[in-house]
Design an enzyme around this catalytic site. Structure first.
Site, PDB file in Angstrom:
ATOM      1  N   SER A 212     -14.294   1.965  12.678  1.00  0.00           N
ATOM      2  CA  SER A 212     -15.568   0.992  12.393  1.00  0.00           C
ATOM      3  C   SER A 212     -15.388  -0.299  13.331  1.00  0.00           C
ATOM      4  O   SER A 212     -16.464  -0.490  13.998  1.00  0.00           O
ATOM      5  CB  SER A 212     -15.534   0.378  10.974  1.00  0.00           C
ATOM      6  N   ASN A 213     -14.231  -0.647  13.558  1.00  0.00           N
ATOM      7  CA  ASN A 213     -14.152  -2.012  14.556  1.00  0.00           C
ATOM      8  C   ASN A 213     -14.630  -1.534  15.962  1.00  0.00           C
ATOM      9  O   ASN A 213     -15.540  -2.241  16.404  1.00  0.00           O
ATOM     10  CB  ASN A 213     -12.891  -2.334  14.587  1.00  0.00           C
TER      11      ASN A 213
ATOM     12  N   GLY B 193       3.101   1.483  -3.218  1.00  0.00           N
ATOM     13  CA  GLY B 193       2.129   1.618  -4.313  1.00  0.00           C
ATOM     14  C   GLY B 193       1.822   3.008  -4.349  1.00  0.00           C
ATOM     15  O   GLY B 193       1.854   3.816  -5.344  1.00  0.00           O
ATOM     16  N   LYS B 194       1.373   3.755  -3.184  1.00  0.00           N
ATOM     17  CA  LYS B 194       1.000   5.088  -3.348  1.00  0.00           C
ATOM     18  C   LYS B 194       2.243   6.015  -3.653  1.00  0.00           C
ATOM     19  O   LYS B 194       1.887   6.994  -4.138  1.00  0.00           O
ATOM     20  CB  LYS B 194       0.240   5.382  -2.053  1.00  0.00           C
TER      21      LYS B 194
ATOM     22  N   ARG C 262       0.743   9.651  14.242  1.00  0.00           N
ATOM     23  CA  ARG C 262       0.409  10.228  12.857  1.00  0.00           C
ATOM     24  C   ARG C 262      -0.441  11.346  13.124  1.00  0.00           C
ATOM     25  O   ARG C 262      -1.499  11.424  13.897  1.00  0.00           O
ATOM     26  CB  ARG C 262      -0.472   9.324  11.928  1.00  0.00           C
TER      27      ARG C 262
ATOM     28  N   TYR D  77       0.897  -1.089  -0.076  1.00  0.00           N
ATOM     29  CA  TYR D  77       0.035   0.156   0.023  1.00  0.00           C
ATOM     30  C   TYR D  77       0.829   1.114  -0.135  1.00  0.00           C
ATOM     31  O   TYR D  77       0.764   2.139  -0.886  1.00  0.00           O
ATOM     32  CB  TYR D  77      -0.872  -0.064   1.155  1.00  0.00           C
TER      33      TYR D  77
ATOM     34  N   GLN E  33      -0.538   4.291  20.634  1.00  0.00           N
ATOM     35  CA  GLN E  33       0.039   4.688  19.282  1.00  0.00           C
ATOM     36  C   GLN E  33      -1.376   5.839  18.983  1.00  0.00           C
ATOM     37  O   GLN E  33      -2.419   5.614  19.444  1.00  0.00           O
ATOM     38  CB  GLN E  33       0.092   3.786  18.230  1.00  0.00           C
TER      39      GLN E  33
HETATM   40  P1  NAD Z   1     -12.597   1.858   0.179  1.00  0.00           P
HETATM   41  O1  NAD Z   1     -12.071   0.707   0.243  1.00  0.00           O
HETATM   42  O2  NAD Z   1     -13.692   2.081   0.923  1.00  0.00           O
HETATM   43  O3  NAD Z   1     -13.025   2.266  -1.278  1.00  0.00           O
HETATM   44  C1  NAD Z   1     -11.941   2.148  -2.111  1.00  0.00           C
HETATM   45  C2  NAD Z   1     -12.733   1.583  -3.451  1.00  0.00           C
HETATM   46  O4  NAD Z   1     -11.956   1.436  -4.706  1.00  0.00           O
HETATM   47  C3  NAD Z   1     -13.710   0.520  -3.514  1.00  0.00           C
HETATM   48  O5  NAD Z   1     -14.904   0.884  -3.578  1.00  0.00           O
HETATM   49  C4  NAD Z   1     -13.162  -0.665  -4.198  1.00  0.00           C
HETATM   50  O6  NAD Z   1     -13.838  -1.630  -4.583  1.00  0.00           O
HETATM   51  C5  NAD Z   1     -12.385   0.202  -5.238  1.00  0.00           C
HETATM   52  N1  NAD Z   1     -11.307  -0.282  -5.741  1.00  0.00           N
HETATM   53  C6  NAD Z   1     -10.217  -1.068  -5.004  1.00  0.00           C
HETATM   54  N2  NAD Z   1      -9.390  -1.364  -6.032  1.00  0.00           N
HETATM   55  C7  NAD Z   1      -9.718  -1.064  -7.322  1.00  0.00           C
HETATM   56  C8  NAD Z   1      -9.542  -1.427  -8.548  1.00  0.00           C
HETATM   57  N3  NAD Z   1      -8.299  -2.273  -8.896  1.00  0.00           N
HETATM   58  N4  NAD Z   1     -10.256  -0.912  -9.771  1.00  0.00           N
HETATM   59  C9  NAD Z   1     -11.572  -0.458  -9.417  1.00  0.00           C
HETATM   60  N5  NAD Z   1     -12.126  -0.008  -8.195  1.00  0.00           N
HETATM   61  C10 NAD Z   1     -11.214  -0.585  -7.209  1.00  0.00           C
HETATM   62  O7  NAD Z   1     -11.418   2.899   0.927  1.00  0.00           O
HETATM   63  P2  NAD Z   1     -11.662   4.359   1.260  1.00  0.00           P
HETATM   64  O8  NAD Z   1     -11.438   4.692   2.694  1.00  0.00           O
HETATM   65  O9  NAD Z   1     -12.834   4.883   0.750  1.00  0.00           O
HETATM   66  O10 NAD Z   1     -10.524   4.999   0.460  1.00  0.00           O
HETATM   67  C11 NAD Z   1     -10.574   5.710  -0.761  1.00  0.00           C
HETATM   68  C12 NAD Z   1      -9.152   6.348  -1.124  1.00  0.00           C
HETATM   69  O11 NAD Z   1      -8.819   7.203  -0.596  1.00  0.00           O
HETATM   70  C13 NAD Z   1      -8.217   4.983  -1.585  1.00  0.00           C
HETATM   71  O12 NAD Z   1      -7.323   5.439  -2.567  1.00  0.00           O
HETATM   72  C14 NAD Z   1      -7.414   5.173  -0.084  1.00  0.00           C
HETATM   73  O13 NAD Z   1      -6.108   4.797  -0.371  1.00  0.00           O
HETATM   74  C15 NAD Z   1      -7.425   6.723   0.131  1.00  0.00           C
HETATM   75  N6  NAD Z   1      -7.176   7.126   1.641  1.00  0.00           N
HETATM   76  C16 NAD Z   1      -8.077   6.750   2.310  1.00  0.00           C
HETATM   77  C17 NAD Z   1      -7.978   7.217   3.687  1.00  0.00           C
HETATM   78  C18 NAD Z   1      -9.065   6.920   4.890  1.00  0.00           C
HETATM   79  O14 NAD Z   1      -8.733   6.801   6.028  1.00  0.00           O
HETATM   80  N7  NAD Z   1     -10.379   6.357   4.286  1.00  0.00           N
HETATM   81  C19 NAD Z   1      -6.669   7.463   4.270  1.00  0.00           C
HETATM   82  C20 NAD Z   1      -5.760   7.535   3.288  1.00  0.00           C
HETATM   83  C21 NAD Z   1      -5.831   7.348   1.935  1.00  0.00           C
HETATM   84  N1  UDP Z   2      -6.327  -0.765  15.597  1.00  0.00           N
HETATM   85  C1  UDP Z   2      -6.814  -1.291  16.901  1.00  0.00           C
HETATM   86  N2  UDP Z   2      -7.660  -2.050  16.914  1.00  0.00           N
HETATM   87  C2  UDP Z   2      -8.451  -2.510  15.729  1.00  0.00           C
HETATM   88  C3  UDP Z   2      -8.050  -1.886  14.625  1.00  0.00           C
HETATM   89  C4  UDP Z   2      -6.876  -0.947  14.596  1.00  0.00           C
HETATM   90  O1  UDP Z   2      -5.984  -0.799  17.967  1.00  0.00           O
HETATM   91  O2  UDP Z   2      -9.533  -3.126  15.991  1.00  0.00           O
HETATM   92  C5  UDP Z   2      -5.092   0.118  15.611  1.00  0.00           C
HETATM   93  C6  UDP Z   2      -4.212  -0.208  14.540  1.00  0.00           C
HETATM   94  O3  UDP Z   2      -3.150  -0.883  15.170  1.00  0.00           O
HETATM   95  C7  UDP Z   2      -3.473   1.245  14.358  1.00  0.00           C
HETATM   96  C8  UDP Z   2      -4.779   2.095  14.590  1.00  0.00           C
HETATM   97  O4  UDP Z   2      -5.725   1.529  15.401  1.00  0.00           O
HETATM   98  O5  UDP Z   2      -2.453   1.642  15.119  1.00  0.00           O
HETATM   99  C9  UDP Z   2      -5.491   2.659  13.057  1.00  0.00           C
HETATM  100  O6  UDP Z   2      -5.449   1.598  12.266  1.00  0.00           O
HETATM  101  P1  UDP Z   2      -6.499   1.406  11.010  1.00  0.00           P
HETATM  102  O7  UDP Z   2      -6.428   0.140  10.564  1.00  0.00           O
HETATM  103  O8  UDP Z   2      -7.682   2.052  11.371  1.00  0.00           O
HETATM  104  O9  UDP Z   2      -5.600   2.447  10.141  1.00  0.00           O
HETATM  105  P2  UDP Z   2      -3.983   2.721   9.750  1.00  0.00           P
HETATM  106  O10 UDP Z   2      -3.148   1.807  10.696  1.00  0.00           O
HETATM  107  O11 UDP Z   2      -3.773   2.497   8.441  1.00  0.00           O
HETATM  108  O12 UDP Z   2      -3.715   4.172  10.435  1.00  0.00           O
END
Ligand code: NAD
Ligand code: UDP
Length: 339
Positions: A207-208, A166-167, A293, A163, A227
């Site tokens: 969500s969890n 890739g980004k 973060r 991830y 964290q």
């Molecule tokens: P999400 O998983 O709910 O949504 C991602 C969407 O992309 C889904 O609908 C999925 O089906 C679609 N998708 C994934 N791979 C695909 C592919 N190869 N082709 C077509 N569709 C594809 O995630 P989100 O939270 O809505 O995140 C949206 C974007 O924002 C992502 O790119 C994520 O990296 C970025 N982002 C989100 C957060 C966050 O906290 N929500 C934080 C940082 C970055």
């Molecule tokens: N985390 C947690 N309990 C959970 C899910 C996640 O304590 O049930 C922690 C996870 O280890 C991380 C933080 O919550 O330190 C945020 O996790 P999330 O998966 O939401 O996002 P990211 O790690 O990508 O910031």
């Protein structure tokens, strides 16, 4: 739901000023909020999504709208879209660690080959294009808060690399297409975002905790819970994305809420809001889990005039109410004692 590919008639501009906007990943959590917001502001939206983590339910309310179209497609395959396109948002990529780690090579290809396909589409159409990048490009940061000038501390061979790297590569592709091929590219570095329409099962912390608490289950804190993360409400993020797309800023811009919370604080806040004081269980900290973060949003304030408006306290209320309805749990209010 109309599921179509390159059908005649779509992608046509209607009234003057109306744009045709492609949203890759538009059936996901953030993407569906962006689709709804752009439709309500009069734009035409073409949502492209393979539904790997998104859901048709997220866009069900838009499905019959005359300015909304859905294409079920993986962006790893080249996109054939007829008619004009003015803007492209690349949000397609699973964002939850368990989900992006489930098929890491596909995640990596989504960021790289998917971004290339969308950049090619943008070049062909003369469209402006925005990448949903992430705070994960900073990895496990050595400084806090993180400004855009910070280059990050990322493990290239760990479970999060598919991830994060890739980004990072997608940012490079966007930057090169902007700098050397004249495309209007934008890069948003999104920090943890939450709100209605998150998948209850996708494993992210907000969500969890909410789902566990509403179900009367123990809250799973990973590590010792010290964290930190900074949580942005989805409506604030969508506003930031739209402003960034409209701006002249070609360098990456952090979008996030600078409020910083430990995961233990978040667990306690969720419990206090649901009124359900279920136990907290401590589970092992996943490998390479960032210790802290927090966004420095000076650039977003300066160039976009943007700052978040919804504090965690208020955003959680809206999110908990949505989850309660979504999973059929009683609305929070009365404390329920769980032994
Ligand atoms: P999400 O998983 O709910 O949504 C991602 C969407 O992309 C889904 O609908 C999925 O089906 C679609 N998708 C994934 N791979 C695909 C592919 N190869 N082709 C077509 N569709 C594809 O995630 P989100 O939270 O809505 O995140 C949206 C974007 O924002 C992502 O790119 C994520 O990296 C970025 N982002 C989100 C957060 C966050 O906290 N929500 C934080 C940082 C970055
Ligand atoms: N985390 C947690 N309990 C959970 C899910 C996640 O304590 O049930 C922690 C996870 O280890 C991380 C933080 O919550 O330190 C945020 O996790 P999330 O998966 O939401 O996002 P990211 O790690 O990508 O910031």
């Amino acid at each position: 739901m109309r599921d179509f590919l390159d059908t005649p008639g779509h992608g046509k501009r209607g009234l003057p000023g109306q744009k045709v906007v492609v949203i890759a990943g538009g059936a996901g959590f953030v993407g569906s909020a962006l689709c709804a917001r752009l439709i309500s502001s009069g734009q035409s939206v073409i949502c492209v999504d393979n539904l790997v983590t998104g859901s048709a339910d997220n866009i069900a309310s838009l499905a019959k709208h005359p300015r909304f179209r859905f294409i079920r497609q993986d962006i790893i395959s080249p996109l054939a879209i007829s008619g004009p396109v003015d803007e492209i948002y690349n949000l397609a990529c699973p964002a939850s660690p368990p989900r992006y780690q489930a098929n890491p090579i596909h995640t990596f290809r989504t960021s790289i080959e998917g971004s290339l396909n969308l950049l090619t589409l943008a070049e062909r159409k003369g469209a402006r294009i925005l990448l949903a990048s992430t705070s994960e490009i900073y990895g496990d940061p050595e400084i806090s808060p993180q400004p855009e000038s910070y280059r990050g501390c990322v493990n290239t061979v760990g479970p999060r690399a598919c991830y994060d790297e890739g980004k990072r590569a997608a940012e490079t592709l966007f930057w090169e297409y902007g700098a050397h091929r004249g495309l209007e590219t934008r890069i948003a570095r999104i920090f943890n975002t939450y709100g209605p329409q998150m998948d209850p099962e996708d494993g992210r912390v907000v969500s969890n905790f909410i789902v566990q608490s509403l179900r009367g289950q123990p809250l799973t804190v990973y590590g010792d819970g010290s964290q930190t993360r900074s949580f942005c409400y989805v409506d604030d993020l969508v506003e930031g994305l739209i402003r960034l797309m409209a701006s002249d800023e070609k360098m990456p811009v952090n979008l996030g809420n600078p409020g910083e919370f430990t995961m233990l604080q978040l667990a306690e806040l969720v419990q206090s809001k649901t009124g359900r004081r279920t136990p907290i269980t401590f589970q092992p900290l996943p490998q390479d889990d960032p210790r802290q973060r927090r966004p420095d949003i000076t650039r977003a304030r300066d160039v976009l005039g943007w700052a978040p408006t919804v504090p965690l306290d208020r955003g959680l209320d809206k999110t908990i109410a949505w989850f309660a309805q979504r999973i059929g749990a009683p609305m929070p209010g009365k404390p329920v004692l769980v032994s």
